[in-house]
Scaffold this motif. Sequence first.
Motif, PDB file in Angstrom:
ATOM      1  N   GLY A  39      17.207  47.530 -20.011  1.00 14.40           N
ATOM      2  CA  GLY A  39      16.439  48.328 -19.072  1.00 14.40           C
ATOM      3  C   GLY A  39      15.205  48.961 -19.669  1.00 14.40           C
ATOM      4  O   GLY A  39      14.514  49.738 -18.992  1.00 14.40           O
ATOM      5  N   ASN A  40      14.903  48.664 -20.932  1.00 16.23           N
ATOM      6  CA  ASN A  40      13.659  49.140 -21.525  1.00 16.23           C
ATOM      7  C   ASN A  40      12.488  48.334 -20.974  1.00 16.23           C
ATOM      8  O   ASN A  40      12.634  47.153 -20.633  1.00 16.23           O
ATOM      9  CB  ASN A  40      13.704  49.007 -23.044  1.00 16.23           C
ATOM     10  N   ALA A  41      11.323  48.959 -20.893  1.00 19.24           N
ATOM     11  CA  ALA A  41      10.135  48.301 -20.357  1.00 19.24           C
ATOM     12  C   ALA A  41       9.060  48.214 -21.438  1.00 19.24           C
ATOM     13  O   ALA A  41       8.927  49.124 -22.267  1.00 19.24           O
ATOM     14  CB  ALA A  41       9.609  49.063 -19.145  1.00 19.24           C
ATOM     15  N   TYR A  42       8.286  47.130 -21.413  1.00 17.05           N
ATOM     16  CA  TYR A  42       7.246  46.902 -22.412  1.00 17.05           C
ATOM     17  C   TYR A  42       5.963  46.451 -21.713  1.00 17.05           C
ATOM     18  O   TYR A  42       5.987  45.552 -20.874  1.00 17.05           O
ATOM     19  CB  TYR A  42       7.683  45.835 -23.417  1.00 17.05           C
ATOM     20  N   LEU A  43       4.864  47.092 -22.072  1.00 18.43           N
ATOM     21  CA  LEU A  43       3.550  46.725 -21.561  1.00 18.43           C
ATOM     22  C   LEU A  43       2.709  46.203 -22.706  1.00 18.43           C
ATOM     23  O   LEU A  43       2.665  46.816 -23.781  1.00 18.43           O
ATOM     24  CB  LEU A  43       2.854  47.950 -20.947  1.00 18.43           C
ATOM     25  N   ASN A  44       2.023  45.089 -22.492  1.00 21.31           N
ATOM     26  CA  ASN A  44       1.157  44.505 -23.501  1.00 21.31           C
ATOM     27  C   ASN A  44      -0.237  44.307 -22.941  1.00 21.31           C
ATOM     28  O   ASN A  44      -0.407  43.757 -21.845  1.00 21.31           O
ATOM     29  CB  ASN A  44       1.703  43.148 -23.965  1.00 21.31           C
ATOM     30  N   ALA A  45      -1.245  44.745 -23.711  1.00 21.08           N
ATOM     31  CA  ALA A  45      -2.629  44.491 -23.327  1.00 21.08           C
ATOM     32  C   ALA A  45      -2.903  42.992 -23.401  1.00 21.08           C
ATOM     33  O   ALA A  45      -2.230  42.263 -24.148  1.00 21.08           O
ATOM     34  CB  ALA A  45      -3.576  45.253 -24.256  1.00 21.08           C
ATOM     35  N   PRO A  46      -3.860  42.504 -22.645  1.00 19.37           N
ATOM     36  CA  PRO A  46      -4.159  41.064 -22.678  1.00 19.37           C
ATOM     37  C   PRO A  46      -4.447  40.536 -24.071  1.00 19.37           C
ATOM     38  O   PRO A  46      -4.098  39.387 -24.380  1.00 19.37           O
ATOM     39  CB  PRO A  46      -5.389  40.947 -21.766  1.00 19.37           C
ATOM     40  N   ASP A  47      -5.104  41.342 -24.936  1.00 18.87           N
ATOM     41  CA  ASP A  47      -5.402  40.870 -26.288  1.00 18.87           C
ATOM     42  C   ASP A  47      -4.287  41.205 -27.278  1.00 18.87           C
ATOM     43  O   ASP A  47      -4.425  40.954 -28.476  1.00 18.87           O
ATOM     44  CB  ASP A  47      -6.731  41.447 -26.782  1.00 18.87           C
ATOM     45  N   ARG A  48      -3.185  41.773 -26.763  1.00 20.30           N
ATOM     46  CA  ARG A  48      -2.015  42.126 -27.576  1.00 20.30           C
ATOM     47  C   ARG A  48      -2.326  43.179 -28.644  1.00 20.30           C
ATOM     48  O   ARG A  48      -1.573  43.348 -29.589  1.00 20.30           O
ATOM     49  CB  ARG A  48      -1.411  40.884 -28.242  1.00 20.30           C
ATOM     50  N   LYS A  49      -3.438  43.892 -28.469  1.00 21.92           N
ATOM     51  CA  LYS A  49      -3.807  44.899 -29.479  1.00 21.92           C
ATOM     52  C   LYS A  49      -3.374  46.314 -29.122  1.00 21.92           C
ATOM     53  O   LYS A  49      -3.591  47.239 -29.897  1.00 21.92           O
ATOM     54  CB  LYS A  49      -5.316  44.854 -29.735  1.00 21.92           C
ATOM     55  N   VAL A  50      -2.803  46.482 -27.946  1.00 25.99           N
ATOM     56  CA  VAL A  50      -2.193  47.764 -27.568  1.00 25.99           C
ATOM     57  C   VAL A  50      -0.868  47.446 -26.893  1.00 25.99           C
ATOM     58  O   VAL A  50      -0.807  46.567 -26.018  1.00 25.99           O
ATOM     59  CB  VAL A  50      -3.087  48.592 -26.631  1.00 25.99           C
ATOM     60  N   ARG A  51       0.155  48.164 -27.299  1.00 25.74           N
ATOM     61  CA  ARG A  51       1.485  47.923 -26.735  1.00 25.74           C
ATOM     62  C   ARG A  51       2.149  49.256 -26.421  1.00 25.74           C
ATOM     63  O   ARG A  51       2.007  50.216 -27.173  1.00 25.74           O
ATOM     64  CB  ARG A  51       2.354  47.126 -27.713  1.00 25.74           C
ATOM     65  N   LEU A  52       2.844  49.279 -25.311  1.00 27.94           N
ATOM     66  CA  LEU A  52       3.576  50.475 -24.909  1.00 27.94           C
ATOM     67  C   LEU A  52       5.027  50.107 -24.671  1.00 27.94           C
ATOM     68  O   LEU A  52       5.325  49.099 -24.011  1.00 27.94           O
ATOM     69  CB  LEU A  52       2.967  51.067 -23.634  1.00 27.94           C
ATOM     70  N   GLY A  53       5.906  50.920 -25.189  1.00 24.90           N
ATOM     71  CA  GLY A  53       7.323  50.766 -24.915  1.00 24.90           C
ATOM     72  C   GLY A  53       7.857  51.990 -24.201  1.00 24.90           C
ATOM     73  O   GLY A  53       7.628  53.120 -24.641  1.00 24.90           O
ATOM     74  N   TYR A  54       8.519  51.757 -23.070  1.00 22.95           N
ATOM     75  CA  TYR A  54       9.232  52.825 -22.350  1.00 22.95           C
ATOM     76  C   TYR A  54      10.699  52.551 -22.584  1.00 22.95           C
ATOM     77  O   TYR A  54      11.254  51.585 -22.056  1.00 22.95           O
ATOM     78  CB  TYR A  54       8.872  52.778 -20.862  1.00 22.95           C
ATOM     79  N   LEU A  55      11.353  53.393 -23.404  1.00 22.73           N
ATOM     80  CA  LEU A  55      12.616  53.025 -24.029  1.00 22.73           C
ATOM     81  C   LEU A  55      13.747  53.999 -23.706  1.00 22.73           C
ATOM     82  O   LEU A  55      14.253  54.716 -24.574  1.00 22.73           O
ATOM     83  CB  LEU A  55      12.422  52.959 -25.551  1.00 22.73           C
ATOM     84  N   PRO A  56      14.199  54.031 -22.449  1.00 19.91           N
ATOM     85  CA  PRO A  56      15.329  54.907 -22.124  1.00 19.91           C
ATOM     86  C   PRO A  56      16.613  54.523 -22.852  1.00 19.91           C
ATOM     87  O   PRO A  56      17.512  55.350 -23.001  1.00 19.91           O
ATOM     88  CB  PRO A  56      15.466  54.758 -20.607  1.00 19.91           C
ATOM     89  N   GLU A  57      16.694  53.271 -23.305  1.00 20.74           N
ATOM     90  CA  GLU A  57      17.866  52.805 -24.051  1.00 20.74           C
ATOM     91  C   GLU A  57      17.500  52.512 -25.503  1.00 20.74           C
ATOM     92  O   GLU A  57      18.066  51.620 -26.128  1.00 20.74           O
ATOM     93  CB  GLU A  57      18.454  51.566 -23.378  1.00 20.74           C
TER      94      GLU A  57
END
Length: 286
Positions: A46-64
């Motif tokens: 149930g964790n969520a991950y966002l990646n920028a198109p160039d993969r140079k910025v990443r976000l993790g939303y990690l409730p688990e």
Amino acid sequence: MPRHDDTIDGDVYVSPRHLARTTAVGDPGLDPLRNLGWELHHDDLGNAYLNAPDRKVRLGYLPEGDDDGLWRINAYKDPFGPPAWGACFNDSAPTEFVTAFTTALAVAYEQGPDRYLARPVSGSKYLDPFLAIDPLINRGWLFDRPRRGVFAVQSPDALAALEYTTGDLAPETELTTREARWQLWAGTSLNRPFWYATFSTDTPVALLKAVTESVCDPAPLPRWRDSTYSYVKDLAQLTPILPPSPPAPTPLDVQRVASRRPAALPTTSVPRWSTTSRPALPGPRR
């Protein structure tokens, strides 16, 4: 006081806003980056991950996740190299502060790597790291020296602080622990904060400043009174959110009501008793 409207998600306002906590809804923090078309993925937990198109910025939303670091945002010069900077908001941090960060990050990303990878530079007109402190100082936060090697500014109620650690710091330690260059927290004890956020040495000043501006904004934050996890009980000030007043009737509304009103009876058809004479009594029956 903010005006009530249908978009307010709560029945009380919490002030000061650093005594609010998480809303437990992740979408507001994710939306500024999702609106840029970043890819969103979920794992089996149930964790969520966002990646920028160039993969140079990443976000993790990690409730688990493995610890209380609910939000982890990293930026990279090389998508296959180590992070250039990292930020973390724990699972109690007010969602609005995360949203302020991701909103500023979305703006910086649209402007290019010179912005979202801009390293702080002491003495620079736009990149001096202490520009992030200005909003707090302007709202009455006070300088402090809580520990050796640490400068801080503290809220007027002494229940929130932004700390800056001097000296050399290990990059990996900054990204994986609370021992980062910047630490923003609320509480009566650093070891048991109400919430916290950390930012590594090279986090762009514009992103830091977006958070500090949000933290010291005098506008209260809406919360539900029954959701006691979303604010600090016994310390936060709660003000009921009043429902909106009904709109004043327009001339057309008045006309419609009048058209539906039953007609009054003629005056002559309404029997009335005289106040000066008694009514005649019926005669005897025959």
